[in-house]
Design an enzyme around this catalytic site. Sequence first.
Site, PDB file in Angstrom:
ATOM      1  N   GLU A 154       1.095  -1.261   0.565  1.00 38.85           N
ATOM      2  CA  GLU A 154      -0.017  -0.138   0.051  1.00 38.85           C
ATOM      3  C   GLU A 154       1.272   1.473   0.341  1.00 38.85           C
ATOM      4  O   GLU A 154       0.588   1.856   0.842  1.00 38.85           O
ATOM      5  CB  GLU A 154      -1.077   0.200   1.074  1.00 38.85           C
ATOM      6  CG  GLU A 154      -1.998  -1.347   1.151  1.00 38.85           C
ATOM      7  CD  GLU A 154      -2.548  -1.423   2.177  1.00 38.85           C
ATOM      8  OE1 GLU A 154      -3.135  -0.303   3.347  1.00 38.85           O
ATOM      9  OE2 GLU A 154      -3.816  -2.218   2.442  1.00 38.85           O
ATOM     10  N   ASN A 195       1.847  -5.297  -3.259  1.00 42.44           N
ATOM     11  CA  ASN A 195       0.499  -5.290  -3.163  1.00 42.44           C
ATOM     12  C   ASN A 195      -0.397  -4.242  -2.495  1.00 42.44           C
ATOM     13  O   ASN A 195       0.246  -3.374  -2.440  1.00 42.44           O
ATOM     14  CB  ASN A 195       0.660  -6.473  -1.271  1.00 42.44           C
ATOM     15  CG  ASN A 195      -0.570  -6.724  -1.400  1.00 42.44           C
ATOM     16  OD1 ASN A 195      -1.369  -7.741  -1.821  1.00 42.44           O
ATOM     17  ND2 ASN A 195      -1.198  -7.030   0.126  1.00 42.44           N
ATOM     18  N   HIS A 230     -10.328  -6.381  -1.761  1.00 40.59           N
ATOM     19  CA  HIS A 230     -11.510  -6.225  -0.151  1.00 40.59           C
ATOM     20  C   HIS A 230     -12.756  -5.405  -0.969  1.00 40.59           C
ATOM     21  O   HIS A 230     -12.679  -4.487  -1.609  1.00 40.59           O
ATOM     22  CB  HIS A 230     -10.425  -5.261   0.602  1.00 40.59           C
ATOM     23  CG  HIS A 230     -10.123  -6.151   1.639  1.00 40.59           C
ATOM     24  ND1 HIS A 230     -10.188  -7.528   2.340  1.00 40.59           N
ATOM     25  CD2 HIS A 230      -8.248  -5.858   1.657  1.00 40.59           C
ATOM     26  CE1 HIS A 230      -8.795  -7.277   2.522  1.00 40.59           C
ATOM     27  NE2 HIS A 230      -8.433  -6.582   2.709  1.00 40.59           N
ATOM     28  N   GLU A 260      -5.674 -11.349  -1.083  1.00 41.22           N
ATOM     29  CA  GLU A 260      -6.531 -10.622   0.441  1.00 41.22           C
ATOM     30  C   GLU A 260      -8.639 -10.920  -0.058  1.00 41.22           C
ATOM     31  O   GLU A 260      -8.664  -9.939   0.434  1.00 41.22           O
ATOM     32  CB  GLU A 260      -6.397  -9.084   1.232  1.00 41.22           C
ATOM     33  CG  GLU A 260      -5.020  -9.576   1.242  1.00 41.22           C
ATOM     34  CD  GLU A 260      -4.283  -7.844   1.584  1.00 41.22           C
ATOM     35  OE1 GLU A 260      -5.547  -7.442   2.665  1.00 41.22           O
ATOM     36  OE2 GLU A 260      -3.063  -7.727   1.564  1.00 41.22           O
ATOM     37  N   ASP A 262     -12.287 -10.539   0.498  1.00 39.85           N
ATOM     38  CA  ASP A 262     -13.639 -11.102   0.813  1.00 39.85           C
ATOM     39  C   ASP A 262     -14.422  -9.837   0.218  1.00 39.85           C
ATOM     40  O   ASP A 262     -14.505  -8.892  -0.626  1.00 39.85           O
ATOM     41  CB  ASP A 262     -13.372 -10.671   2.400  1.00 39.85           C
ATOM     42  CG  ASP A 262     -12.580  -9.810   2.904  1.00 39.85           C
ATOM     43  OD1 ASP A 262     -12.729  -8.536   1.613  1.00 39.85           O
ATOM     44  OD2 ASP A 262     -12.231  -9.659   3.869  1.00 39.85           O
TER      45      ASP A 262
HETATM   46  O1  G3I Z   1      -4.952  -9.150  19.359  1.00 37.62           O
HETATM   47  C1  G3I Z   1      -5.437  -7.229  20.208  1.00 37.62           C
HETATM   48  C2  G3I Z   1      -5.877  -7.697  20.896  1.00 37.62           C
HETATM   49  O2  G3I Z   1      -5.429  -8.235  22.181  1.00 37.62           O
HETATM   50  C3  G3I Z   1      -6.360  -5.977  21.941  1.00 37.62           C
HETATM   51  O3  G3I Z   1      -7.043  -6.137  22.979  1.00 37.62           O
HETATM   52  C4  G3I Z   1      -7.231  -5.272  20.435  1.00 37.62           C
HETATM   53  C5  G3I Z   1      -7.622  -4.099  21.268  1.00 37.62           C
HETATM   54  O4  G3I Z   1      -7.665  -3.818  20.086  1.00 37.62           O
HETATM   55  O5  G3I Z   1      -6.493  -5.349  19.548  1.00 37.62           O
HETATM   56  C6  G3I Z   1      -6.218  -6.708  19.286  1.00 37.62           C
HETATM   57  O6  G3I Z   1      -5.043  -6.720  17.523  1.00 37.62           O
HETATM   58  C7  G3I Z   1      -6.212  -6.135  16.438  1.00 37.62           C
HETATM   59  C8  G3I Z   1      -5.867  -7.107  15.694  1.00 37.62           C
HETATM   60  O7  G3I Z   1      -6.072  -6.604  14.464  1.00 37.62           O
HETATM   61  C9  G3I Z   1      -6.310  -8.906  16.251  1.00 37.62           C
HETATM   62  O8  G3I Z   1      -7.611  -8.772  15.476  1.00 37.62           O
HETATM   63  C10 G3I Z   1      -5.788  -4.791  16.297  1.00 37.62           C
HETATM   64  O9  G3I Z   1      -5.656  -3.453  16.729  1.00 37.62           O
HETATM   65  C11 G3I Z   1      -6.012  -4.676  14.687  1.00 37.62           C
HETATM   66  O10 G3I Z   1      -5.094  -3.353  13.981  1.00 37.62           O
HETATM   67  C12 G3I Z   1      -5.399  -6.076  14.135  1.00 37.62           C
HETATM   68  O11 G3I Z   1      -6.400  -5.824  12.567  1.00 37.62           O
HETATM   69  C13 G3I Z   1      -5.228  -6.068  11.369  1.00 37.62           C
HETATM   70  C14 G3I Z   1      -5.014  -4.826  10.658  1.00 37.62           C
HETATM   71  O12 G3I Z   1      -4.411  -5.558   8.641  1.00 37.62           O
HETATM   72  C15 G3I Z   1      -4.326  -4.219  11.026  1.00 37.62           C
HETATM   73  O13 G3I Z   1      -2.468  -5.379  10.977  1.00 37.62           O
HETATM   74  C16 G3I Z   1      -6.810  -6.761  10.983  1.00 37.62           C
HETATM   75  O14 G3I Z   1      -6.684  -8.267  12.052  1.00 37.62           O
HETATM   76  C17 G3I Z   1      -7.014  -7.673   9.292  1.00 37.62           C
HETATM   77  O15 G3I Z   1      -7.361  -7.989   9.018  1.00 37.62           O
HETATM   78  C18 G3I Z   1      -5.912  -6.072   8.617  1.00 37.62           C
HETATM   79  O16 G3I Z   1      -5.041  -6.634   7.500  1.00 37.62           O
HETATM   80  C19 G3I Z   1      -5.158  -5.730   5.929  1.00 37.62           C
HETATM   81  C20 G3I Z   1      -3.715  -6.313   5.584  1.00 37.62           C
HETATM   82  O17 G3I Z   1      -2.748  -6.180   6.497  1.00 37.62           O
HETATM   83  C21 G3I Z   1      -3.225  -5.597   3.868  1.00 37.62           C
HETATM   84  N1  G3I Z   1      -4.448  -5.277   3.455  1.00 37.62           N
HETATM   85  C22 G3I Z   1      -5.430  -4.457   4.547  1.00 37.62           C
HETATM   86  C23 G3I Z   1      -6.080  -5.554   5.526  1.00 37.62           C
HETATM   87  C24 G3I Z   1      -7.613  -4.604   5.967  1.00 37.62           C
HETATM   88  O18 G3I Z   1      -7.292  -4.234   7.466  1.00 37.62           O
END
Ligand code: G3I
Length: 344
Positions: A154, A195, A230, A260, A262
């Site tokens: 990105e 990506n 997405h 990715e 969905d």
């Molecule tokens: O696991 C912690 C939890 O312990 C905590 O209490 C909670 C509070 O915010 O956060 C949890 O972590 C979160 C994690 O997802 C697990 O669900 C993070 O805050 C959250 O930022 C994280 O988001 C991920 C995001 O990327 C940032 O890394 C998403 O799951 C994931 O699907 C998303 O994936 C991205 C790709 O990498 C790039 N393209 C877009 C895609 C969707 O945004």
Amino acid sequence: MLLLCALGSACRARASPGPTVPPQVAPGATSGRQLKLGAAVQRARLVDARDPAYASTFAETFDSLTPELELKLEHLLPRPGAYDWAAADDLVAYAGAHRKEMRGHTLVWHRALPAWMLSRSWTREELLAFLKGHVAAVVGRYRGRIAEWDVVNEAFNDDGTWRKSLWYDVLGPGYVEAAFRFAREADPGAKLYYNDYGAEWMNAKSDAILALATRLRKAGVLDGVGLQAHFNAGWYTSGPDLAANMARFAAAGLEVEITELDVAMSSRHGSAEEKLRDQARIYGGIAAACQAQPACKQLTVWGVSDRYTWLTPSDVPLLFDAAYAPKPAYAAIRAAIPAPRPTP
Ligand code: G3I
């Protein structure tokens, strides 16, 4: 104009990608090659097996895995100088034991950076040295075991200009090529991908990505482009516009993958049945377009089941429902990408 809601909490108005019509490839009319089907997973669900149906559905359905979180900088390096490899190591070990391939996601991104990186100041020399050390450490550790990497994720805005980020602000646009060079050095056998989202059809962003990727492929440091896909019920492409976009990447000698996928359905009015049917049509069109393009090597969905998604549960965006029953979208995917025959 359509509303884009898939990538942020607020919907943004954006230009329509154009008409989305069914692909011109008949389901099942494949080139005979085995296109790989992957899914994003999280270690806690797959390896801890607190939810055995998650692990068994993944193992029985998918050829490869992408860690949804575990290779991102904030997870690997929560404190300066102290890598925490445990979760990523578990996924690499799982993949080895279960004969799954791995996509490494992602080395350089403007998000998922640890707070300590954002709260200090960096000189150009310091950040370049950090980037080199980070890429060498991560790609080197998993050399030969992670088949391909999203090296940079990105880096562009929707209008094709460079996205502002820590990397861009300190290093300028050259950070992208530097990251690819470091990754190539660390594992010359891995496929290296750029990506991004919103580049699934021809537009200013995919134009910019094509120009960058063509240049880096000629320099011998990049192999392909990942189209995240997405999508939602009102914002997607699954037909000739996707096929034509993939064809121009292929013509430039690039591999391409759907990385990715969905399809969020909460914005579509209608019965649950109608939503699932529509979703299946979108999934099937994307899979058929990928199967019909020899440069399209793999299709990865962003999760295993609707039980766990980065979107809201009412989006029901994935191939298996919250009880792990295969949805019409799964049948549509399999019509285009047959499951591998079990070895005798
Ligand atoms: O696991 C912690 C939890 O312990 C905590 O209490 C909670 C509070 O915010 O956060 C949890 O972590 C979160 C994690 O997802 C697990 O669900 C993070 O805050 C959250 O930022 C994280 O988001 C991920 C995001 O990327 C940032 O890394 C998403 O799951 C994931 O699907 C998303 O994936 C991205 C790709 O990498 C790039 N393209 C877009 C895609 C969707 O945004």
